[in-house]
Design a protein around this motif. Structure first.
Motif, PDB file in Angstrom:
ATOM      1  N   PHE A 204      -8.838   0.366   0.512  1.00 16.11           N
ATOM      2  CA  PHE A 204      -8.843  -1.058   0.849  1.00 16.11           C
ATOM      3  C   PHE A 204      -9.590  -1.309   2.156  1.00 16.11           C
ATOM      4  O   PHE A 204      -9.805  -0.392   2.953  1.00 16.11           O
ATOM      5  CB  PHE A 204      -7.405  -1.609   0.950  1.00 16.11           C
ATOM      6  CG  PHE A 204      -6.470  -0.771   1.781  1.00 16.11           C
ATOM      7  CD1 PHE A 204      -6.504  -0.831   3.170  1.00 16.11           C
ATOM      8  CD2 PHE A 204      -5.544   0.082   1.170  1.00 16.11           C
ATOM      9  CE1 PHE A 204      -5.645  -0.070   3.945  1.00 16.11           C
ATOM     10  CE2 PHE A 204      -4.674   0.854   1.949  1.00 16.11           C
ATOM     11  CZ  PHE A 204      -4.729   0.774   3.329  1.00 16.11           C
ATOM     12  N   HIS A 205     -10.013  -2.557   2.328  1.00 18.71           N
ATOM     13  CA  HIS A 205     -10.620  -2.933   3.610  1.00 18.71           C
ATOM     14  C   HIS A 205     -10.356  -4.419   3.853  1.00 18.71           C
ATOM     15  O   HIS A 205     -10.046  -5.169   2.931  1.00 18.71           O
ATOM     16  CB  HIS A 205     -12.120  -2.625   3.652  1.00 18.71           C
ATOM     17  CG  HIS A 205     -12.945  -3.424   2.689  1.00 18.71           C
ATOM     18  ND1 HIS A 205     -13.485  -4.644   3.011  1.00 18.71           N
ATOM     19  CD2 HIS A 205     -13.311  -3.175   1.411  1.00 18.71           C
ATOM     20  CE1 HIS A 205     -14.162  -5.113   1.988  1.00 18.71           C
ATOM     21  NE2 HIS A 205     -14.065  -4.243   0.982  1.00 18.71           N
ATOM     22  N   GLY A 206     -10.432  -4.832   5.108  1.00 17.11           N
ATOM     23  CA  GLY A 206     -10.146  -6.224   5.435  1.00 17.11           C
ATOM     24  C   GLY A 206     -10.391  -6.505   6.902  1.00 17.11           C
ATOM     25  O   GLY A 206     -11.007  -5.712   7.611  1.00 17.11           O
ATOM     26  N   LYS A 207      -9.885  -7.655   7.349  1.00 20.23           N
ATOM     27  CA  LYS A 207     -10.097  -8.083   8.741  1.00 20.23           C
ATOM     28  C   LYS A 207      -8.793  -8.619   9.321  1.00 20.23           C
ATOM     29  O   LYS A 207      -8.015  -9.262   8.618  1.00 20.23           O
ATOM     30  CB  LYS A 207     -11.169  -9.176   8.759  1.00 20.23           C
ATOM     31  CG  LYS A 207     -11.466  -9.744  10.144  1.00 20.23           C
ATOM     32  CD  LYS A 207     -12.591 -10.746  10.080  1.00 20.23           C
ATOM     33  CE  LYS A 207     -12.675 -11.606  11.329  1.00 20.23           C
ATOM     34  NZ  LYS A 207     -12.936 -10.898  12.567  1.00 20.23           N
ATOM     35  N   VAL A 208      -8.553  -8.309  10.578  1.00 24.50           N
ATOM     36  CA  VAL A 208      -7.380  -8.840  11.291  1.00 24.50           C
ATOM     37  C   VAL A 208      -7.901  -9.624  12.496  1.00 24.50           C
ATOM     38  O   VAL A 208      -8.624  -9.071  13.331  1.00 24.50           O
ATOM     39  CB  VAL A 208      -6.433  -7.705  11.747  1.00 24.50           C
ATOM     40  CG1 VAL A 208      -5.279  -8.274  12.568  1.00 24.50           C
ATOM     41  CG2 VAL A 208      -5.899  -6.931  10.548  1.00 24.50           C
TER      42      VAL A 208
ATOM     43  N   GLU B  95      -1.415  -0.833   3.390  1.00 23.43           N
ATOM     44  CA  GLU B  95      -2.250  -1.868   4.011  1.00 23.43           C
ATOM     45  C   GLU B  95      -1.445  -2.847   4.861  1.00 23.43           C
ATOM     46  O   GLU B  95      -1.889  -3.257   5.931  1.00 23.43           O
ATOM     47  CB  GLU B  95      -3.048  -2.630   2.946  1.00 23.43           C
ATOM     48  CG  GLU B  95      -4.078  -3.556   3.562  1.00 23.43           C
ATOM     49  CD  GLU B  95      -5.073  -4.141   2.576  1.00 23.43           C
ATOM     50  OE1 GLU B  95      -6.060  -4.734   3.035  1.00 23.43           O
ATOM     51  OE2 GLU B  95      -4.857  -4.010   1.351  1.00 23.43           O
ATOM     52  N   LYS B  96      -0.263  -3.235   4.403  1.00 30.21           N
ATOM     53  CA  LYS B  96       0.544  -4.198   5.172  1.00 30.21           C
ATOM     54  C   LYS B  96       0.921  -3.612   6.537  1.00 30.21           C
ATOM     55  O   LYS B  96       0.785  -4.267   7.571  1.00 30.21           O
ATOM     56  CB  LYS B  96       1.798  -4.589   4.391  1.00 30.21           C
ATOM     57  CG  LYS B  96       2.557  -5.729   5.081  1.00 30.21           C
ATOM     58  CD  LYS B  96       3.917  -5.990   4.487  1.00 30.21           C
ATOM     59  CE  LYS B  96       4.661  -7.073   5.277  1.00 30.21           C
ATOM     60  NZ  LYS B  96       4.827  -6.729   6.705  1.00 30.21           N
TER      61      LYS B  96
ATOM     62  N   ARG C 155     -12.159  -5.202  11.985  1.00 27.77           N
ATOM     63  CA  ARG C 155     -12.204  -4.937  10.549  1.00 27.77           C
ATOM     64  C   ARG C 155     -11.728  -3.512  10.322  1.00 27.77           C
ATOM     65  O   ARG C 155     -11.868  -2.654  11.201  1.00 27.77           O
ATOM     66  CB  ARG C 155     -13.640  -5.082  10.017  1.00 27.77           C
ATOM     67  CG  ARG C 155     -14.250  -6.422  10.299  1.00 27.77           C
ATOM     68  CD  ARG C 155     -15.478  -6.711   9.442  1.00 27.77           C
ATOM     69  NE  ARG C 155     -16.509  -5.696   9.455  1.00 27.77           N
ATOM     70  CZ  ARG C 155     -17.479  -5.620  10.363  1.00 27.77           C
ATOM     71  NH1 ARG C 155     -17.522  -6.474  11.374  1.00 27.77           N
ATOM     72  NH2 ARG C 155     -18.398  -4.684  10.283  1.00 27.77           N
ATOM     73  N   TYR C 156     -11.169  -3.268   9.156  1.00 24.77           N
ATOM     74  CA  TYR C 156     -10.681  -1.920   8.853  1.00 24.77           C
ATOM     75  C   TYR C 156     -11.170  -1.490   7.470  1.00 24.77           C
ATOM     76  O   TYR C 156     -11.330  -2.312   6.559  1.00 24.77           O
ATOM     77  CB  TYR C 156      -9.155  -1.851   8.930  1.00 24.77           C
ATOM     78  CG  TYR C 156      -8.446  -2.812   7.997  1.00 24.77           C
ATOM     79  CD1 TYR C 156      -8.091  -2.446   6.698  1.00 24.77           C
ATOM     80  CD2 TYR C 156      -8.130  -4.111   8.424  1.00 24.77           C
ATOM     81  CE1 TYR C 156      -7.454  -3.336   5.844  1.00 24.77           C
ATOM     82  CE2 TYR C 156      -7.491  -5.009   7.578  1.00 24.77           C
ATOM     83  CZ  TYR C 156      -7.154  -4.615   6.291  1.00 24.77           C
ATOM     84  OH  TYR C 156      -6.531  -5.501   5.446  1.00 24.77           O
ATOM     85  N   TYR C 157     -11.431  -0.195   7.336  1.00 24.45           N
ATOM     86  CA  TYR C 157     -11.930   0.363   6.078  1.00 24.45           C
ATOM     87  C   TYR C 157     -11.177   1.664   5.778  1.00 24.45           C
ATOM     88  O   TYR C 157     -11.082   2.538   6.641  1.00 24.45           O
ATOM     89  CB  TYR C 157     -13.428   0.696   6.189  1.00 24.45           C
ATOM     90  CG  TYR C 157     -14.298  -0.483   6.532  1.00 24.45           C
ATOM     91  CD1 TYR C 157     -14.959  -1.207   5.539  1.00 24.45           C
ATOM     92  CD2 TYR C 157     -14.468  -0.886   7.861  1.00 24.45           C
ATOM     93  CE1 TYR C 157     -15.761  -2.303   5.858  1.00 24.45           C
ATOM     94  CE2 TYR C 157     -15.268  -1.983   8.183  1.00 24.45           C
ATOM     95  CZ  TYR C 157     -15.914  -2.683   7.174  1.00 24.45           C
ATOM     96  OH  TYR C 157     -16.698  -3.762   7.490  1.00 24.45           O
TER      97      TYR C 157
ATOM     98  N   ARG D 114      -2.118  -3.381   8.789  1.00 26.15           N
ATOM     99  CA  ARG D 114      -2.467  -4.689   9.358  1.00 26.15           C
ATOM    100  C   ARG D 114      -1.546  -5.049  10.523  1.00 26.15           C
ATOM    101  O   ARG D 114      -1.997  -5.572  11.548  1.00 26.15           O
ATOM    102  CB  ARG D 114      -2.403  -5.777   8.274  1.00 26.15           C
ATOM    103  CG  ARG D 114      -3.541  -5.702   7.257  1.00 26.15           C
ATOM    104  CD  ARG D 114      -3.452  -6.833   6.234  1.00 26.15           C
ATOM    105  NE  ARG D 114      -3.663  -8.129   6.865  1.00 26.15           N
ATOM    106  CZ  ARG D 114      -4.846  -8.684   7.090  1.00 26.15           C
ATOM    107  NH1 ARG D 114      -5.943  -8.048   6.723  1.00 26.15           N
ATOM    108  NH2 ARG D 114      -4.949  -9.874   7.668  1.00 26.15           N
TER     109      ARG D 114
ATOM    110  N   ASP E 136     -20.514  -4.826   5.213  1.00 24.09           N
ATOM    111  CA  ASP E 136     -19.581  -3.793   4.740  1.00 24.09           C
ATOM    112  C   ASP E 136     -20.312  -2.607   4.112  1.00 24.09           C
ATOM    113  O   ASP E 136     -19.892  -1.459   4.242  1.00 24.09           O
ATOM    114  CB  ASP E 136     -18.611  -4.374   3.699  1.00 24.09           C
ATOM    115  CG  ASP E 136     -17.628  -5.370   4.325  1.00 24.09           C
ATOM    116  OD1 ASP E 136     -17.455  -5.332   5.560  1.00 24.09           O
ATOM    117  OD2 ASP E 136     -17.047  -6.177   3.580  1.00 24.09           O
TER     118      ASP E 136
END
Length: 259
Positions: free
Chosen positions: A178-182, A217-218, A172-174, A221, A147
């Protein structure tokens, strides 16, 4: 043929231009046993390389919500100048600028020229989609899963959303906040050609319906789940265009997988 395919799918192709002297570029795709592909291009020069700024429909660009582009059009003039001019028109008009570098090293004079060309317009983009292989290439071998590498080397002040695709593993998103993975969905891979384009089409379709998802973010995603399924369905058939799914097919698959 390409103009007709767009028309049949209710895409406005009024911005397309035809060249009386040059032909459409050809890409020959060879498939490996795992469905991954290698490209060989024929452009001598091809019509797309000869697009000039004077041929741009600037009013069409100004009316657009999203302006999406790659990096291949940055390799040669006059197309490079036309690309940069179109970018400026879009930026000034307040379009969301979406960039998929889509590295095709065989078309660039050298690896260094590719890195310089691809990064030359990086800071303008609002949304960027990149693969792990492309991160490795642009950072000269840094870990694409780190990251910190992504945020320090590829996330610029103007970037609103950076997406890293991981093939069957999803993405992955940034963003600044926020950041995360789907995760992806499991399918039998036949041909990966067009998967990245299908993914981007899915993201931009959601973004066009709701530009605010960049801050939610929701919703983001959900949009990325939709895009993952677009890419997954595309790899189950041969060819780039015939394998692209309709929205209905994607929604049905989402329901089936409970994604």
């Amino acid at each position: 043929m390409l103009a007709d395919i767009l028309k049949q799918n209710n895409v406005d192709n009024s911005g397309m231009r035809f060249d009386k002297e040059a032909r459409t570029a050809l890409a020959f795709v060879t498939l490996r046993a795992d469905g991954e592909r290698e490209f060989m291009f024929f452009r001598n020069p091809s019509a797309d390389m000869l697009l000039t700024e004077a041929e741009l429909d600037k009013d069409l660009i100004k009316k657009s919500m999203i302006f999406h582009y790659g990096s291949i059009s940055l390799i040669h003039d006059p197309c490079k100048s036309a690309h940069l001019a179109a970018l400026q028109v879009a930026k000034k008009a307040g379009c969301i600028l979406s960039y998929d570098p889509n590295l095709r090293l065989a078309l660039w004079p050298s690896a260094d020229a590719a890195r310089t060309g691809i990064m030359s317009i990086w800071e303008l983009a609002d949304v960027i989609k990149i693969s792990e292989e492309e991160i490795e290439f642009l950072t000269r071998g840094d870990d694409p899963r780190d990251d910190k590498v992504v945020m320090t080397k590829l996330f610029y002040p103007n970037t609103k959303l950076l997406i890293v695709t991981e093939g069957p593993n999803g993405c992955r998103y940034y963003t600044k906040d926020f950041h995360g993975k789907v995760g992806g969905i499991k399918v039998k891979c036949v041909d990966t050609t067009g998967a990245g384009d299908a993914f981007v089409g899915g993201v931009l379709n959601s973004l066009a319906s709701n530009p605010q998802l960049l801050k939610d973010e929701k919703k983001l995603r959900d949009a990325l789940k939709f895009a993952n399924v677009c890419g997954a369905i595309t790899v189950t058939e041969r060819g780039a265009i015939p394998s692209l799914p309709t929205k209905e097919v994607v929604l049905k698959k989402l329901q089936e997988t409970g994604a």
